[in-house]
Design a protein around this motif. Structure first.
Motif, PDB file in Angstrom:
ATOM      1  N   LYS A 171       0.774  -0.930   0.609  1.00 20.55           N
ATOM      2  CA  LYS A 171       0.269  -0.584   0.034  1.00 20.55           C
ATOM      3  C   LYS A 171       0.637   0.964   0.343  1.00 20.55           C
ATOM      4  CE  LYS A 171      -3.394   1.840   2.517  1.00 20.55           C
ATOM      5  NZ  LYS A 171      -4.769   1.619   3.844  1.00 20.55           N
ATOM      6  N   GLU A 172       1.852   1.657   0.620  1.00 23.20           N
ATOM      7  CA  GLU A 172       2.542   2.102   0.912  1.00 23.20           C
ATOM      8  C   GLU A 172       3.562   2.569  -0.255  1.00 23.20           C
ATOM      9  OE1 GLU A 172       5.124   2.349   4.056  1.00 23.20           O
ATOM     10  OE2 GLU A 172       2.951   1.800   5.658  1.00 23.20           O
ATOM     11  N   LEU A 173       4.073   1.159  -0.971  1.00 25.30           N
ATOM     12  CA  LEU A 173       5.172   1.792  -2.565  1.00 25.30           C
ATOM     13  C   LEU A 173       4.041   2.324  -3.029  1.00 25.30           C
ATOM     14  CD1 LEU A 173       7.256  -1.867  -2.261  1.00 25.30           C
ATOM     15  CD2 LEU A 173       7.134   0.835  -2.269  1.00 25.30           C
ATOM     16  N   ASP A 174       2.473   1.806  -3.224  1.00 28.73           N
ATOM     17  CA  ASP A 174       1.492   2.612  -4.191  1.00 28.73           C
ATOM     18  C   ASP A 174       1.549   3.822  -4.286  1.00 28.73           C
ATOM     19  OD1 ASP A 174       0.172   0.654  -5.879  1.00 28.73           O
ATOM     20  OD2 ASP A 174      -1.105  -0.754  -4.881  1.00 28.73           O
ATOM     21  N   SER A 175       1.372   3.693  -2.926  1.00 29.94           N
ATOM     22  CA  SER A 175       0.683   5.947  -2.378  1.00 29.94           C
ATOM     23  C   SER A 175       2.205   6.430  -3.302  1.00 29.94           C
ATOM     24  CB  SER A 175       0.779   5.762  -1.096  1.00 29.94           C
ATOM     25  OG  SER A 175       2.230   5.088  -0.519  1.00 29.94           O
ATOM     26  N   ILE A 176       3.635   6.203  -2.837  1.00 36.05           N
ATOM     27  CA  ILE A 176       4.658   6.610  -3.605  1.00 36.05           C
ATOM     28  C   ILE A 176       4.722   6.631  -5.183  1.00 36.05           C
ATOM     29  CG2 ILE A 176       5.169   7.376  -1.090  1.00 36.05           C
ATOM     30  CD1 ILE A 176       7.643   5.317  -1.743  1.00 36.05           C
ATOM     31  N   PHE A 183       7.126   0.602 -12.250  1.00 34.28           N
ATOM     32  CA  PHE A 183       7.432  -0.363 -11.494  1.00 34.28           C
ATOM     33  C   PHE A 183       5.845  -0.866 -12.288  1.00 34.28           C
ATOM     34  CE2 PHE A 183       3.666   3.059 -11.481  1.00 34.28           C
ATOM     35  CZ  PHE A 183       2.553   2.130 -10.211  1.00 34.28           C
ATOM     36  N   SER A 184       6.299  -2.572 -11.745  1.00 35.86           N
ATOM     37  CA  SER A 184       4.710  -3.372 -11.901  1.00 35.86           C
ATOM     38  C   SER A 184       4.689  -4.244  -9.813  1.00 35.86           C
ATOM     39  CB  SER A 184       4.772  -3.888 -12.808  1.00 35.86           C
ATOM     40  OG  SER A 184       4.429  -5.163 -12.708  1.00 35.86           O
ATOM     41  N   LEU A 185       3.679  -3.683  -9.457  1.00 37.25           N
ATOM     42  CA  LEU A 185       3.781  -4.340  -8.056  1.00 37.25           C
ATOM     43  C   LEU A 185       3.061  -6.052  -8.429  1.00 37.25           C
ATOM     44  CD1 LEU A 185       3.766  -1.359  -6.193  1.00 37.25           C
ATOM     45  CD2 LEU A 185       5.741  -2.707  -6.772  1.00 37.25           C
ATOM     46  N   ASN A 186       2.238  -6.068  -9.407  1.00 38.16           N
ATOM     47  CA  ASN A 186       1.266  -7.156  -9.819  1.00 38.16           C
ATOM     48  C   ASN A 186       1.830  -8.247  -9.696  1.00 38.16           C
ATOM     49  OD1 ASN A 186      -1.130  -9.204  -9.676  1.00 38.16           O
ATOM     50  ND2 ASN A 186      -1.272  -7.959 -11.894  1.00 38.16           N
TER      51      ASN A 186
END
Length: 284
Positions: A171-176, A183-186
């Motif tokens: 959640k924090e990485l998404d917010s920044i 990026f790709s966090l999925n």
């Protein structure tokens, strides 16, 4: 004498009536080849608002010349080809027209009646029965990555959150993420390794094998910054592709089979209905 005059008047009236009821052709001809005419409506779509005046003139002139050349060849063919050859071509033209109409009508009927849903159990059954057809011809991975400036202030914290990657970290990485170059966090979906290499230039044939190690963490630099990459899972060539990856393919296969079955049913039904309604009969 009176009888001849009456006949003449009837002929005049009939001719005048036919001319009166005949629909006037108000199209504007722009070229003629023998008895064939090219009209402004035929070329109106060539020109758009973005077309310059010079381009418009050139496009129109080229179109007229192509039409005239083709029409002259057609007229020449009609004069020089044998009647037998022309009859053969006319049959082909008629068959092509029939095929176009038939295809369009069948596609419309299929689109209206086809069931395009695929239940999970149906997909699983097809997958289990056809696993040999789903061998991979290239590597797949599940991974996540971020590309950041090497001198970013909170680099250490970003790296820590990226590697730990619990719900709060994500959640924090998404917010920044606005701070990231890309990026790709999925990391829950399978991706072709070739796609990764196309997107991330720092990955190359020399270090590709590092991507093919499960649970591996990579930190690679390029001229723009640092890539942090975490590989969660790997599938190699000739391994069986997972259901989640091939499900779209299975859906397309199943729907295509349904289409073929529906077309066969439509062909039978249309003939049966025609016979029932006395639209179709075979003479002995």
């Amino acid at each position: 004498m009176k009888f001849k005059t009456l006949i003449f008047l009837i002929v005049v009236i009939i001719t005048t009536s036919c001319s009166f009821f005949k629909k006037a052709d108000d199209r504007i001809p722009i070229a003629r080849v023998n008895e064939a005419y090219l009209y402004d409506d035929d070329i109106k779509d060539l020109i758009t608002d973005a077309t310059t005046k010079e381009d418009s003139v050139l496009l129109v002139q080229n179109s007229i010349n192509r039409w005239a050349t083709q029409q002259l060849f057609v007229d020449g063919a009609m004069l020089n080809l044998s009647e037998e050859k022309q009859a053969t071509f006319n049959k082909l033209i008629e068959q092509y027209k029939n095929d176009l109409y038939t295809k369009a009508y069948i596609e419309a009927l299929v689109k209206k009646n086809i069931d395009t849903t695929l239940a999970n159990d149906e997909a699983e059954t097809y997958y289990e029965n056809n696993k040999e057809a789903f061998k991979l011809n290239e590597e797949l991975i599940k991974f996540r990555y971020v590309h950041v400036d090497e001198n970013i202030i909170n680099f250490k914290a970003i790296k820590e959150k990226f590697q730990r990657f619990n719900l709060k970290d994500k959640k924090e990485l998404d917010s920044i993420s606005i701070q990231f170059k890309s990026f790709s966090l999925n990391d829950s979906i399978w991706i072709k390794v070739s796609q990764v290499m196309d997107k991330i230039s720092v990955v190359n044939p020399e270090n590709k094998d590092e991507l093919l190690k499960k649970s591996n963490f990579l930190q690679l630099k390029d001229s723009l910054g640092v890539y942090l990459m975490q590989i969660n899972n790997v599938l190699l060539r000739n391994e069986t592709a997972p259901l989640e990856y091939v499900k779209p393919t299975i859906k397309q296969i199943v729907i295509n089979k349904r289409k073929l079955e529906l077309i066969r049913e439509l062909e039978k039904d249309i003939t049966k209905d025609a016979i029932k309604n006395k639209q179709f009969e075979i003479y002995n």
